[in-house]
Design an enzyme around this catalytic site. Sequence first.
Site, short mmCIF file in Angstrom:
data_model
loop_
_atom_site.label_atom_id
_atom_site.label_comp_id
_atom_site.label_asym_id
_atom_site.label_seq_id
_atom_site.Cartn_x
_atom_site.Cartn_y
_atom_site.Cartn_z
CG HIS A 111 -1.90 -0.95 1.33
ND1 HIS A 111 -2.84 -1.14 0.15
CD2 HIS A 111 -2.18 -2.09 2.30
CE1 HIS A 111 -3.73 -2.28 0.37
NE2 HIS A 111 -3.27 -2.68 1.60
CG ASP A 229 -4.82 -9.89 3.06
OD1 ASP A 229 -4.73 -10.61 1.92
OD2 ASP A 229 -4.55 -8.82 3.39
ZN ZN Z 1 -4.09 -7.18 2.51
#
Ligand code: ZN
Length: 292
Positions: A111, A229
Amino acid sequence: MGPYHPECPERLDAISDRLIAAGLDGHLHHYVAPAATREQIERVHGARYIDEVEGASPETGLHFIDPDTALNPYSLQAARHAAGAVVMAVDLAMSGECTTAFCAVRPPGHHAERSRAMGFCLFNNVAIGAAHACEVHGLERVAIVDFDVHHGNGTEEIFTGDPRVLMVSTFQHPLYPYCGLDNPSPLMVNIPLSPGSGGAEFRAAVTGRWLPAMEKYRPQLILISAGFDAHREDPLANLKLTEADYAWVTREVLAVARKHAQGRVVSSLEGGYGLSALGRSVAEHVRELVSA
Ligand SMILES: [Zn+2]
């Protein structure tokens, strides 16, 4: 990141415990990651941004850069070593010492944009590794595979318009960071998956979109932003992948690498917050990397 934060130190314990329990640890060469140098980090992050992160490092307690992303007194050091792990793994892969590598690192990186920390990420580890491969090893085509359940907005932002990097990704949409649908670059193959999607939808995206794009691009090295995830047991998202899906996608990526990249695959941990599911998924991922 502070108490009760999902991006916790126990994640790495869960991985190493499971590698031992699965009988894989004895088949691995362990390396201690050096800190990435300022020069290596500056290949993808602006000097002012790096100064800001360094300046935000607290002497005690926590400093929040954004509501999800904090530094404690050791976070900056960990972030430098996380990026340095991927740089080192690229060097090992390029020298032929290790054809495949898995970087068990925190904090994650995908990110982190050129000038912005977000989503638990300070430095974009995989992007720093890719830039190192291009600048130091002279590679002209590096592929980044991102199967984390969240879109790798940082990697996308850093490499959009750069012909040396192909990014292929899947991610749940809608979900944080709520982007990734609108990149027009043919080298950004971002496939959103609806909440509730499982192995069938994921494999169809990989087979139908990723693999043809990688075949056409002929990468000389493949990096994986390996977030786990999207597992059905993960508490932060709503996809339904299993360990078998992670093993399968690893085999598919390895097949491309054998054909075009002399087998070179460097994988780096991103997300994955259900500790048992994370450990089991990494073990199956590493099992495939080891047997490559
Ligand atoms: Zn993630």
